[in-house]
Design a protein around this motif. Sequence first.
Motif, mmCIF file in Angstrom:
data_model
loop_
_atom_site.group_PDB
_atom_site.id
_atom_site.type_symbol
_atom_site.label_atom_id
_atom_site.label_comp_id
_atom_site.label_asym_id
_atom_site.label_seq_id
_atom_site.Cartn_x
_atom_site.Cartn_y
_atom_site.Cartn_z
ATOM 1 N N LYS A 164 3.672 17.619 -11.119
ATOM 2 C CA LYS A 164 5.122 17.077 -11.766
ATOM 3 C C LYS A 164 4.332 16.589 -13.003
ATOM 4 O O LYS A 164 5.010 16.125 -13.943
ATOM 5 C CB LYS A 164 5.242 15.747 -10.963
ATOM 6 N N ASP A 165 2.979 16.951 -13.454
ATOM 7 C CA ASP A 165 2.373 16.507 -14.694
ATOM 8 C C ASP A 165 2.586 14.947 -15.199
ATOM 9 O O ASP A 165 3.135 14.967 -16.184
ATOM 10 C CB ASP A 165 2.957 17.550 -15.655
ATOM 11 N N VAL A 166 2.358 14.211 -14.134
ATOM 12 C CA VAL A 166 2.471 12.752 -14.178
ATOM 13 C C VAL A 166 1.352 12.207 -14.729
ATOM 14 O O VAL A 166 0.277 12.560 -14.214
ATOM 15 C CB VAL A 166 2.818 11.918 -12.764
ATOM 16 N N THR A 167 1.334 11.039 -15.622
ATOM 17 C CA THR A 167 0.339 10.557 -16.141
ATOM 18 C C THR A 167 0.295 9.144 -15.515
ATOM 19 O O THR A 167 1.306 8.532 -15.496
ATOM 20 C CB THR A 167 0.502 10.056 -17.698
ATOM 21 N N PRO A 203 0.911 -1.031 -0.201
ATOM 22 C CA PRO A 203 -0.048 -0.039 -0.034
ATOM 23 C C PRO A 203 0.920 1.247 0.120
ATOM 24 O O PRO A 203 0.071 2.399 -0.376
ATOM 25 C CB PRO A 203 -0.660 -0.169 1.495
ATOM 26 N N VAL A 204 2.144 1.148 0.207
ATOM 27 C CA VAL A 204 3.302 2.370 0.368
ATOM 28 C C VAL A 204 3.749 2.656 -1.051
ATOM 29 O O VAL A 204 3.744 3.734 -1.345
ATOM 30 C CB VAL A 204 4.193 2.078 1.224
ATOM 31 N N LEU A 205 3.942 1.592 -1.823
ATOM 32 C CA LEU A 205 5.025 1.925 -3.139
ATOM 33 C C LEU A 205 3.884 2.671 -4.031
ATOM 34 O O LEU A 205 4.636 3.498 -4.984
ATOM 35 C CB LEU A 205 5.337 0.582 -3.617
ATOM 36 N N PRO A 206 2.637 2.567 -4.165
ATOM 37 C CA PRO A 206 2.028 3.617 -5.244
ATOM 38 C C PRO A 206 2.385 5.072 -4.957
ATOM 39 O O PRO A 206 2.475 5.792 -6.055
ATOM 40 C CB PRO A 206 0.397 3.179 -5.097
ATOM 41 N N GLY A 207 2.388 5.373 -3.867
ATOM 42 C CA GLY A 207 2.827 6.895 -3.505
ATOM 43 C C GLY A 207 4.240 7.204 -3.871
ATOM 44 O O GLY A 207 4.636 8.203 -4.360
ATOM 45 N N LEU A 208 5.154 6.126 -3.684
ATOM 46 C CA LEU A 208 6.391 6.394 -3.973
ATOM 47 C C LEU A 208 6.772 6.425 -5.371
ATOM 48 O O LEU A 208 7.576 7.144 -6.026
ATOM 49 C CB LEU A 208 7.253 5.068 -3.098
ATOM 50 N N ALA A 209 5.923 5.369 -6.124
ATOM 51 C CA ALA A 209 6.105 5.637 -7.460
ATOM 52 C C ALA A 209 5.857 7.082 -7.979
ATOM 53 O O ALA A 209 6.678 7.352 -9.094
ATOM 54 C CB ALA A 209 5.035 4.849 -8.178
ATOM 55 N N VAL A 210 4.769 7.741 -7.376
ATOM 56 C CA VAL A 210 4.655 9.112 -7.843
ATOM 57 C C VAL A 210 6.025 10.186 -7.378
ATOM 58 O O VAL A 210 6.263 10.893 -8.349
ATOM 59 C CB VAL A 210 3.471 9.681 -7.524
ATOM 60 N N GLU A 211 6.360 9.931 -6.199
ATOM 61 C CA GLU A 211 7.673 10.507 -6.066
ATOM 62 C C GLU A 211 8.796 10.366 -6.805
ATOM 63 O O GLU A 211 9.578 11.073 -7.013
ATOM 64 C CB GLU A 211 8.059 10.316 -4.413
ATOM 65 N N LEU A 212 9.074 9.133 -7.423
ATOM 66 C CA LEU A 212 10.224 8.661 -7.936
ATOM 67 C C LEU A 212 10.405 9.348 -9.428
ATOM 68 O O LEU A 212 11.166 9.625 -10.111
ATOM 69 C CB LEU A 212 10.413 7.205 -7.888
ATOM 70 N N VAL A 213 9.057 9.205 -10.033
ATOM 71 C CA VAL A 213 9.023 9.323 -11.478
ATOM 72 C C VAL A 213 9.503 10.625 -11.943
ATOM 73 O O VAL A 213 9.071 11.505 -11.192
ATOM 74 C CB VAL A 213 7.685 8.715 -12.126
#
Length: 335
Positions: free
Chosen positions: A270-273, A234-244
């Motif tokens: 961050k204009d992330v898709t 449940p934590v890594l989806p948020g980390l993915a946005v931080e990292l991309v």
Amino acid sequence: MMRALVLTGPGTAEVREVPEPVAAAGQVVVDVERAGVCGTDVELFTGEMSYLHTGVASYPLRPGHEWSGTVTATGPGVDESWLGRRVTGDTMIGCGRCRRCHGGRHHVCPERHELGIRDGLPGALAERLAFPAAYLHALPDGLDAVTGALVEPAGNAHRCVEAAALTAGERLLVLGTGTIGLLTAMLARGRGWEVHLLAEDPGFARSLGFDRTWRRGELPDLPWDAVVDASNSPVLPGLAVELVDPGRRVVYIGLAGSPSVIDTREVVLKDVTAVGILGASAGLAPAIAAFAAGTMDPRSLVAATVGLDEAAGVLAGRRPAGASAAPKILIDPAR
């Protein structure tokens, strides 16, 4: 009668004698040769799967949606040339009538069946399976039953790679080294991408040649052109946005047993898709083609193959004796 695995309630399952399937109009009967156990099956077993709480799935339930087998009977209206062919099939069975089905989105049809997951279509952890012929995929002669049972997760992985939308030389980070994460990495490597993985234990991924596999504290500070979350955290989806990297893509294929928190301010600024992937439908044919062409061999991902009587133990988290460190356990219902 035939043998099938039946989930009877949270944490309980048994092999039962159930009526043999009969090919109704538009259906075939398949002798199942191999069926995979995946995270969705585990969540159905434990009771964590969200469908059990929204009412689209209920006990008793017969799981199994990653499979291959041979067609042994055809129902009315089905071309008899299917007889004797090794096949696999689409997990997502649309109604065929609604605007989503007509628009090529049968995998999100509101009235869809999901083989072995939602109510209405018993799954492949059984000796035989009744299945709609319109959703079959023939397997080329060179593909064995083990490879055929890995087409469904590879189809999901193909959709992840397509959604990442990178070009040769760009950098992909895959979070999670389960079956879909590793298949995504294999497909991405075949396209000439620079592939990194995040793993709790990097050993097995590194044994497959993925030297850039990191634990969380080891992850290098690099610009990530796309991130695929193939974890159940449940934590890594948020980390993915931080990292991309800004202006790039995050692809979500993994599901956690509890809700995840994503900071949408960061997505916007961050204009992330962000792309969600449900089901392998559009990726099945390309996955079969990749296997047939020999561009990747998924069989190294199989840790062990066991009989139907051991399936409940696998769902409960028990590793079969002699299993390798690979992520996938297959079931041979004929054992």
